[in-house]
Every structure is written in structure tokens, then in C-alpha cells.
Motif scaffolding. Structure first.
Motif, mmCIF file in Angstrom:
data_model
loop_
_atom_site.group_PDB
_atom_site.id
_atom_site.type_symbol
_atom_site.label_atom_id
_atom_site.label_comp_id
_atom_site.label_asym_id
_atom_site.label_seq_id
_atom_site.Cartn_x
_atom_site.Cartn_y
_atom_site.Cartn_z
ATOM 1 N N LYS A 8 -3.734 -4.707 0.299
ATOM 2 C CA LYS A 8 -2.530 -3.961 0.665
ATOM 3 C C LYS A 8 -1.499 -4.968 1.131
ATOM 4 O O LYS A 8 -1.828 -5.975 1.751
ATOM 5 C CB LYS A 8 -2.801 -3.006 1.834
ATOM 6 N N VAL A 9 -0.240 -4.660 0.847
ATOM 7 C CA VAL A 9 0.847 -5.520 1.315
ATOM 8 C C VAL A 9 1.063 -5.241 2.791
ATOM 9 O O VAL A 9 1.147 -4.092 3.219
ATOM 10 C CB VAL A 9 2.144 -5.254 0.520
ATOM 11 N N GLY A 32 -11.936 -6.983 5.894
ATOM 12 C CA GLY A 32 -10.839 -7.698 5.278
ATOM 13 C C GLY A 32 -10.218 -8.752 6.173
ATOM 14 O O GLY A 32 -10.648 -8.971 7.297
ATOM 15 N N TYR A 33 -9.228 -9.418 5.642
ATOM 16 C CA TYR A 33 -8.504 -10.437 6.399
ATOM 17 C C TYR A 33 -7.111 -10.591 5.817
ATOM 18 O O TYR A 33 -6.843 -10.217 4.676
ATOM 19 C CB TYR A 33 -9.248 -11.763 6.396
ATOM 20 N N LEU A 34 -6.194 -11.106 6.637
ATOM 21 C CA LEU A 34 -4.818 -11.316 6.207
ATOM 22 C C LEU A 34 -4.669 -12.684 5.571
ATOM 23 O O LEU A 34 -5.202 -13.672 6.069
ATOM 24 C CB LEU A 34 -3.855 -11.212 7.394
ATOM 25 N N VAL A 35 -3.924 -12.717 4.478
ATOM 26 C CA VAL A 35 -3.631 -13.964 3.782
ATOM 27 C C VAL A 35 -2.124 -14.038 3.592
ATOM 28 O O VAL A 35 -1.510 -13.077 3.117
ATOM 29 C CB VAL A 35 -4.321 -14.011 2.408
ATOM 30 N N ARG A 36 -1.523 -15.149 3.975
ATOM 31 C CA ARG A 36 -0.090 -15.346 3.785
ATOM 32 C C ARG A 36 0.124 -16.067 2.455
ATOM 33 O O ARG A 36 -0.427 -17.127 2.227
ATOM 34 C CB ARG A 36 0.496 -16.161 4.933
ATOM 35 N N VAL A 37 0.935 -15.464 1.576
ATOM 36 C CA VAL A 37 1.218 -16.051 0.268
ATOM 37 C C VAL A 37 2.729 -16.177 0.094
ATOM 38 O O VAL A 37 3.510 -15.486 0.751
ATOM 39 C CB VAL A 37 0.630 -15.212 -0.890
ATOM 40 N N GLU A 38 3.125 -17.049 -0.816
ATOM 41 C CA GLU A 38 4.540 -17.197 -1.129
ATOM 42 C C GLU A 38 5.037 -15.941 -1.834
ATOM 43 O O GLU A 38 4.328 -15.357 -2.647
ATOM 44 C CB GLU A 38 4.755 -18.407 -2.025
ATOM 45 N N THR A 39 6.260 -15.550 -1.517
ATOM 46 C CA THR A 39 6.831 -14.339 -2.087
ATOM 47 C C THR A 39 6.837 -14.374 -3.610
ATOM 48 O O THR A 39 6.612 -13.347 -4.250
ATOM 49 C CB THR A 39 8.271 -14.145 -1.563
ATOM 50 N N VAL A 40 7.052 -15.535 -4.196
ATOM 51 C CA VAL A 40 7.134 -15.619 -5.663
ATOM 52 C C VAL A 40 5.816 -15.286 -6.350
ATOM 53 O O VAL A 40 5.814 -14.950 -7.535
ATOM 54 C CB VAL A 40 7.620 -17.019 -6.115
ATOM 55 N N LYS A 41 4.702 -15.333 -5.646
ATOM 56 C CA LYS A 41 3.404 -14.990 -6.237
ATOM 57 C C LYS A 41 3.205 -13.484 -6.368
ATOM 58 O O LYS A 41 2.343 -13.034 -7.106
ATOM 59 C CB LYS A 41 2.260 -15.569 -5.409
ATOM 60 N N VAL A 42 3.992 -12.700 -5.618
ATOM 61 C CA VAL A 42 3.861 -11.242 -5.638
ATOM 62 C C VAL A 42 5.032 -10.665 -6.420
ATOM 63 O O VAL A 42 6.184 -10.888 -6.065
ATOM 64 C CB VAL A 42 3.854 -10.675 -4.201
ATOM 65 N N SER A 44 8.062 -8.529 -7.629
ATOM 66 C CA SER A 44 9.034 -7.869 -6.753
ATOM 67 C C SER A 44 8.778 -6.370 -6.587
ATOM 68 O O SER A 44 9.040 -5.812 -5.524
ATOM 69 C CB SER A 44 10.456 -8.114 -7.246
ATOM 70 N N SER A 45 8.249 -5.715 -7.602
ATOM 71 C CA SER A 45 7.997 -4.275 -7.502
ATOM 72 C C SER A 45 6.785 -3.948 -6.619
ATOM 73 O O SER A 45 6.546 -2.782 -6.329
ATOM 74 C CB SER A 45 7.803 -3.671 -8.891
ATOM 75 N N TYR A 46 6.022 -4.953 -6.200
ATOM 76 C CA TYR A 46 4.827 -4.738 -5.375
ATOM 77 C C TYR A 46 5.016 -5.188 -3.929
ATOM 78 O O TYR A 46 4.055 -5.277 -3.189
ATOM 79 C CB TYR A 46 3.631 -5.506 -5.943
ATOM 80 N N ILE A 65 -2.197 -11.054 -9.337
ATOM 81 C CA ILE A 65 -1.952 -9.862 -8.523
ATOM 82 C C ILE A 65 -1.442 -8.771 -9.445
ATOM 83 O O ILE A 65 -0.506 -8.986 -10.210
ATOM 84 C CB ILE A 65 -0.921 -10.142 -7.420
ATOM 85 N N LYS A 66 -2.093 -7.588 -9.377
ATOM 86 C CA LYS A 66 -1.676 -6.454 -10.191
ATOM 87 C C LYS A 66 -1.661 -5.197 -9.339
ATOM 88 O O LYS A 66 -2.335 -5.119 -8.328
ATOM 89 C CB LYS A 66 -2.631 -6.252 -11.368
ATOM 90 N N SER A 67 -0.932 -4.219 -9.817
ATOM 91 C CA SER A 67 -0.895 -2.920 -9.173
ATOM 92 C C SER A 67 -2.272 -2.275 -9.226
ATOM 93 O O SER A 67 -3.032 -2.519 -10.162
ATOM 94 C CB SER A 67 0.125 -2.033 -9.872
ATOM 95 N N GLU A 68 -2.584 -1.440 -8.262
ATOM 96 C CA GLU A 68 -3.877 -0.747 -8.262
ATOM 97 C C GLU A 68 -4.010 0.144 -9.499
ATOM 98 O O GLU A 68 -5.097 0.367 -10.001
ATOM 99 C CB GLU A 68 -4.033 0.084 -6.993
#
Length: 72
Positions: A8-9, A32-42, A44-46, A65-68
Motif C-alpha cells: 500500500k502507498v 509488513g514494513y515500510l520502504v522508502r523509494v524514489e518517486t520515479v519508481k512508482v 504517477s497514477s499509483y 510495481i503494478k496496480s493490484e
């Protein structure tokens, strides 16, 4: 080894990054756990908070990364 996990975002206050809650719902206390990623990896619609995603990991690194709705 590649694995697929649900995510989840979770919004981030740091510029240029987004936090993802990986493998939520597994284990005790929703796991689960939180992971910080660069915005460009996600895509924009997600990027909206609470958007459900599927994430492909290899050796602990996010590969895809894909939509569920679009299972890997």
C-alpha cells in the motif's frame, strides 16, 4: 529469487520519495514494513495514499510495481 508481495502507498514528507507498506496483513499486528523509494519508481497514477499495489522483489530490491488489478 523473485517474489511478489502486496503493498500500500504510505505518503512521505521527504521530497522525491514515497513510502510503501510492503507485505501488509502478514504476521502479527498486520505485519509488513515500510520502504522508502524514489518517486520515479512508482507510476504517477499509483501515488495516492492507500493505493493497493503488487510489488515484485528480487534480493530485497523492488523490480516492478503494478496496480493490484493488474497482477504480476
Amino acid at each position: 529469487m523473485k517474489i511478489n508481495v502486496s503493498a500500500k502507498v504510505f505518503a512521505s514528507l521527504f521530497p522525491g520519495t514515497i513510502d510503501l507498506h510492503l507485505a501488509y496483513g502478514y504476521g502479527l499486528n498486520d505485519g509488513g514494513y515500510l520502504v522508502r523509494v524514489e518517486t520515479v519508481k512508482v507510476p504517477s497514477s499509483y501515488r495516492m495514499p492507500n493505493t493497493k499495489l503488487n510489488v515484485e522483489l528480487e534480493d530485497g530490491e523492488i523490480i516492478k510495481i503494478k496496480s493490484e488489478n493488474n497482477k504480476l
